[in-house]
Write a protein that holds these residues in place. Structure first.
Motif, mmCIF file in Angstrom:
data_model
loop_
_atom_site.group_PDB
_atom_site.id
_atom_site.type_symbol
_atom_site.label_atom_id
_atom_site.label_comp_id
_atom_site.label_asym_id
_atom_site.label_seq_id
_atom_site.Cartn_x
_atom_site.Cartn_y
_atom_site.Cartn_z
ATOM 1 N N ILE A 109 0.835 -1.198 0.000
ATOM 2 C CA ILE A 109 0.000 0.000 0.000
ATOM 3 C C ILE A 109 0.871 1.249 0.000
ATOM 4 N N THR A 110 0.289 2.327 -0.494
ATOM 5 C CA THR A 110 1.001 3.602 -0.539
ATOM 6 C C THR A 110 0.924 4.298 0.816
ATOM 7 N N VAL A 111 1.787 5.267 1.008
ATOM 8 C CA VAL A 111 1.753 6.081 2.222
ATOM 9 C C VAL A 111 0.458 6.881 2.279
ATOM 10 N N GLU A 112 -0.021 7.343 1.135
ATOM 11 C CA GLU A 112 -1.294 8.061 1.116
ATOM 12 C C GLU A 112 -2.438 7.171 1.603
ATOM 13 N N ASP A 113 -2.410 5.896 1.229
ATOM 14 C CA ASP A 113 -3.417 4.943 1.702
ATOM 15 C C ASP A 113 -3.324 4.799 3.218
ATOM 16 N N VAL A 114 -2.113 4.711 3.741
ATOM 17 C CA VAL A 114 -1.939 4.615 5.193
ATOM 18 C C VAL A 114 -2.561 5.823 5.889
ATOM 19 N N ILE A 115 -2.269 7.015 5.378
ATOM 20 C CA ILE A 115 -2.800 8.232 5.991
ATOM 21 C C ILE A 115 -4.322 8.214 5.999
ATOM 22 N N SER A 116 -4.924 7.778 4.893
ATOM 23 C CA SER A 116 -6.384 7.700 4.829
ATOM 24 C C SER A 116 -6.936 6.729 5.870
ATOM 25 N N ARG A 117 -6.219 5.644 6.114
ATOM 26 C CA ARG A 117 -6.692 4.640 7.071
ATOM 27 C C ARG A 117 -6.590 5.128 8.520
ATOM 28 N N VAL A 118 -5.522 5.853 8.849
ATOM 29 C CA VAL A 118 -5.334 6.262 10.245
ATOM 30 C C VAL A 118 -6.014 7.580 10.572
ATOM 31 N N ASP A 119 -6.337 8.367 9.572
ATOM 32 C CA ASP A 119 -6.870 9.713 9.780
ATOM 33 C C ASP A 119 -8.104 9.687 10.684
ATOM 34 N N GLY A 120 -7.984 10.316 11.847
ATOM 35 C CA GLY A 120 -9.083 10.384 12.790
ATOM 36 C C GLY A 120 -9.302 9.118 13.594
ATOM 37 N N ARG A 121 -8.463 8.103 13.381
ATOM 38 C CA ARG A 121 -8.654 6.815 14.064
ATOM 39 C C ARG A 121 -7.489 6.473 14.988
ATOM 40 N N THR A 122 -6.280 6.834 14.597
ATOM 41 C CA THR A 122 -5.112 6.588 15.437
ATOM 42 C C THR A 122 -3.967 7.455 14.954
ATOM 43 N N GLY A 123 -2.859 7.438 15.691
ATOM 44 C CA GLY A 123 -1.710 8.243 15.322
ATOM 45 C C GLY A 123 -0.825 7.550 14.299
ATOM 46 N N LEU A 124 0.077 8.326 13.712
ATOM 47 C CA LEU A 124 1.006 7.828 12.706
ATOM 48 C C LEU A 124 2.428 8.217 13.099
ATOM 49 N N LEU A 125 3.310 7.217 13.171
ATOM 50 C CA LEU A 125 4.738 7.447 13.364
ATOM 51 C C LEU A 125 5.433 6.895 12.125
ATOM 52 N N ALA A 126 5.933 7.774 11.278
ATOM 53 C CA ALA A 126 6.496 7.380 9.987
ATOM 54 C C ALA A 126 8.017 7.404 10.048
ATOM 55 N N GLU A 127 8.622 6.271 9.690
ATOM 56 C CA GLU A 127 10.078 6.203 9.616
ATOM 57 C C GLU A 127 10.538 6.405 8.177
ATOM 58 N N LEU A 128 11.425 7.361 7.983
ATOM 59 C CA LEU A 128 12.044 7.560 6.678
ATOM 60 C C LEU A 128 13.076 6.468 6.478
ATOM 61 N N HIS A 146 20.452 4.287 -0.790
ATOM 62 C CA HIS A 146 20.363 4.805 -2.148
ATOM 63 C C HIS A 146 19.346 5.925 -2.308
ATOM 64 N N TYR A 147 18.562 6.214 -1.289
ATOM 65 C CA TYR A 147 17.550 7.257 -1.413
ATOM 66 C C TYR A 147 18.138 8.645 -1.196
ATOM 67 N N GLU A 148 17.661 9.593 -1.985
ATOM 68 C CA GLU A 148 17.919 11.008 -1.767
ATOM 69 C C GLU A 148 16.587 11.736 -1.842
ATOM 70 N N GLY A 149 16.416 12.725 -0.996
ATOM 71 C CA GLY A 149 15.212 13.543 -1.054
ATOM 72 C C GLY A 149 13.975 12.919 -0.457
ATOM 73 N N LEU A 150 14.132 11.845 0.336
ATOM 74 C CA LEU A 150 12.965 11.189 0.916
ATOM 75 C C LEU A 150 12.264 12.091 1.931
ATOM 76 N N ALA A 151 13.036 12.838 2.697
ATOM 77 C CA ALA A 151 12.447 13.761 3.673
ATOM 78 C C ALA A 151 11.599 14.819 2.970
ATOM 79 N N GLU A 152 12.113 15.339 1.872
ATOM 80 C CA GLU A 152 11.369 16.344 1.117
ATOM 81 C C GLU A 152 10.076 15.759 0.546
ATOM 82 N N ASP A 153 10.155 14.540 0.034
ATOM 83 C CA ASP A 153 8.975 13.913 -0.557
ATOM 84 C C ASP A 153 7.887 13.667 0.488
ATOM 85 N N PHE A 154 8.280 13.203 1.676
ATOM 86 C CA PHE A 154 7.266 12.941 2.689
ATOM 87 C C PHE A 154 6.693 14.244 3.229
#
Length: 282
Positions: A130-149, A154-162
């Motif tokens: 599932i996508t991160v957007e899907d996760v946000i939709s599932r938790v929104d108003g129901r529980t908290g979200l702790l997202a690990e980058l 090999h990733y660059e710009g992940l912080a900016e993207d999130f």
């Protein structure tokens, strides 16, 4: 039976064994106790980082769902932990002979074809990524979200993207911040500081497998909101020092009831666990 089948059987047996243990040695979660943070969702009872694991954690009344942020080749943010996908998907069967099985080497359309549940148990066959957007939709108003980058190098710009993903959902961002239901963490110091610069209002935590030194703690306290160490390096002195410096502390990954009680007794702010029900059931 193949080695893979043996591993899967052993893993499922271990998960069921842990369930029996936690159901018979429940640690009650009081309002004043530590936050219950479901590691990759309720990953002891459902395949990690899938909708099934997240939905189960919500039903089990976890205070937060912890996820892992990675990026596909075509720029979609997805919820996946490992840098490569062999352990928890059938990627080698669906795309045999690929030079790399990194998440970042596949498009979202390709990833949607994978089975991310059968490795855990046959009843989860066909469970998808599932996508991160899907996760946000599932938790929104129901529980908290702790997202690990993701710490995959090999990733660059992940912080900016999130950060951009959160900014594109201003209603969720405002509501989650007001309710204290959003946090970001990383093992990578650069990613953590980059994200903090972009969205300083979002609590940011630094993950550490080792015990941080006092010099490191003092430096972190100038910008970080959380210090999140492995529970095996955590003692009363560390908890007290983190609090003295104005930060909170979430420990990982705590699955044994005795360790849960010990961490709660130290006064940690959150316990990251594969079995959130062992803390939320009274």
């Amino acid at each position: 039976m193949s080695n893979v089948s043996n591993w899967r059987t052993t893993a499922m047996g271990a998960a069921l064994g842990c369930l029996v243990l936690v159901l018979t040695q429940t640690v009650a979660h009081a309002d004043e106790g530590p936050d219950v943070i479901a590691h990759r969702g309720s990953s002891g009872m459902a395949p990690e980082n899938t909708a099934a694991a997240i939905n189960l954690a919500i039903r089990q009344d976890a205070d937060f769902v912890e996820i892992d942020v990675q990026r596909t080749r075509d720029g979609r943010l997805v919820n996946f932990h490992d840098c490569t996908m062999e352990r928890t998907t059938n990627v080698e069967e669906v795309f045999p002979g690929r030079d790399s099985y990194r998440v970042s080497d596949f498009t979202w359309a390709e990833l949607r074809q994978l089975d991310a549940g059968s490795w855990f148990h046959e009843k989860y066959a066909g469970e998808r990524l599932i996508t991160v957007e899907d996760v946000i939709s599932r938790v929104d108003g129901r529980t908290g979200l702790l997202a690990e980058l993701s710490p995959c190098a090999h990733y660059e710009g992940l912080a900016e993207d999130f950060a951009e993903t959160l900014e594109d959902r201003p209603r969720y961002l405002r509501r989650a911040l007001a309710a204290g239901e959003l946090g970001v963490q990383s093992f990578q110091l650069d990613d953590a500081t980059d994200f903090h610069t972009l969205l300083p209002e979002v609590p940011i935590g630094f993950l550490d497998a080792d015990r941080p030194t006092d010099d490191e703690l003092r430096t972190l306290s100038t910008w970080a909101d959380q210090v999140n160490p492995q529970f095996t390096v955590t003692d009363q002195a560390l908890v007290d020092r983190v609090h003295e410096l104005g930060m909170s502390i979430n420990v990982w990954t705590v699955n044994e009831p005795g360790a849960m009680r010990r961490m709660a007794g130290l006064g940690v702010d959150g316990i990251i666990t594969d079995f959130p029900q062992s803390l939320t059931q009274s």
